[in-house]
Scaffold this active site. Sequence first.
Site, PDB file in Angstrom:
ATOM      1  N   ALA A 131     -23.165 -66.574  -5.147  1.00 40.36           N
ATOM      2  CA  ALA A 131     -22.600 -67.072  -6.503  1.00 40.36           C
ATOM      3  C   ALA A 131     -21.619 -66.107  -6.822  1.00 40.36           C
ATOM      4  O   ALA A 131     -21.369 -65.195  -6.515  1.00 40.36           O
ATOM      5  CB  ALA A 131     -24.113 -66.978  -7.503  1.00 40.36           C
ATOM      6  N   ASP A 132     -20.896 -66.839  -7.825  1.00 45.23           N
ATOM      7  CA  ASP A 132     -19.448 -66.099  -8.475  1.00 45.23           C
ATOM      8  C   ASP A 132     -19.649 -66.640 -10.054  1.00 45.23           C
ATOM      9  O   ASP A 132     -19.786 -67.809 -10.342  1.00 45.23           O
ATOM     10  CB  ASP A 132     -18.360 -66.339  -7.697  1.00 45.23           C
ATOM     11  CG  ASP A 132     -17.295 -65.303  -8.295  1.00 45.23           C
ATOM     12  OD1 ASP A 132     -17.458 -64.212  -8.489  1.00 45.23           O
ATOM     13  OD2 ASP A 132     -16.253 -65.944  -8.798  1.00 45.23           O
ATOM     14  N   THR A 133     -19.317 -65.443 -10.831  1.00 50.55           N
ATOM     15  CA  THR A 133     -19.102 -65.907 -12.065  1.00 50.55           C
ATOM     16  C   THR A 133     -17.831 -65.194 -12.680  1.00 50.55           C
ATOM     17  O   THR A 133     -17.408 -64.170 -12.388  1.00 50.55           O
ATOM     18  CB  THR A 133     -20.324 -65.207 -13.112  1.00 50.55           C
ATOM     19  OG1 THR A 133     -21.639 -65.718 -12.483  1.00 50.55           O
ATOM     20  CG2 THR A 133     -20.167 -65.356 -14.424  1.00 50.55           C
ATOM     21  N   GLU A 134     -17.149 -66.121 -13.604  1.00 48.64           N
ATOM     22  CA  GLU A 134     -15.901 -65.631 -14.230  1.00 48.64           C
ATOM     23  C   GLU A 134     -15.753 -66.147 -15.424  1.00 48.64           C
ATOM     24  O   GLU A 134     -16.457 -67.152 -15.828  1.00 48.64           O
ATOM     25  CB  GLU A 134     -14.774 -66.156 -13.173  1.00 48.64           C
ATOM     26  CG  GLU A 134     -14.611 -65.763 -11.976  1.00 48.64           C
ATOM     27  CD  GLU A 134     -14.440 -64.274 -11.542  1.00 48.64           C
ATOM     28  OE1 GLU A 134     -13.786 -63.382 -12.404  1.00 48.64           O
ATOM     29  OE2 GLU A 134     -14.816 -63.820 -10.598  1.00 48.64           O
TER      30      GLU A 134
ATOM     31  N   ALA B  16     -20.463 -70.481 -10.172  1.00 47.45           N
ATOM     32  CA  ALA B  16     -20.644 -71.488  -8.997  1.00 47.45           C
ATOM     33  C   ALA B  16     -21.863 -70.966  -8.210  1.00 47.45           C
ATOM     34  O   ALA B  16     -21.735 -69.709  -8.084  1.00 47.45           O
ATOM     35  CB  ALA B  16     -19.409 -71.371  -8.290  1.00 47.45           C
TER      36      ALA B  16
END
Length: 189
Positions: A69-72, A106
């Site tokens: 997962a990635d968070t921005e 995502a």
Amino acid sequence: MLYLASRSLCRRQLLQRLDIPFQVIDLEIPEVRREDELPQDYVRRVAQEKAQVGLARVRDAFAPKVLGADTEVVLDGRVFGKPADLVEAAAMLAALSGRTHQVMTAVSLVAAGGVAAQVLVVSEVSFALLSQGQIARYVDSGEPMGKAGAYAIQGRGECFVSRLVGSYSGVMGLPLQQTAQLLTTFEES
């Protein structure tokens, strides 16, 4: 076996809420946005890279599935990742003050044999107007470091949020409803 490819303690704690056994793969993936890469494409790519690198590490395990997962934080098309230092953290918070931004998370799930699935969750977060004193005290607390957009909604940063439309857990780093659905769909396919 499910693996979580993440260094984030928050993601580990969130995934535990789904009552699914998993192991953690501690890995570091360079999070560098490519020139002209749209924010949503960037978070999707990084999440996918985390999952793929994680899968390569557990390739010999029985039926491995790896979640990345990635968070921005995104404001006016500008991606606010993790601040490099306290000065950058204060600048990010000043930019977010009194404004509405997006938090994009995502989640990618991959398995041996190239099977993959992904979801992108976009939440809208509005900040109240912040004084320089509020920003300075928050930055001095150290909480902004290591957090996309320089705040933790599950911590002291929550007092800055005047409105949230979307996934609270997604803003934290792992949208639980969508992750649970992704895992269920993945198992059924």
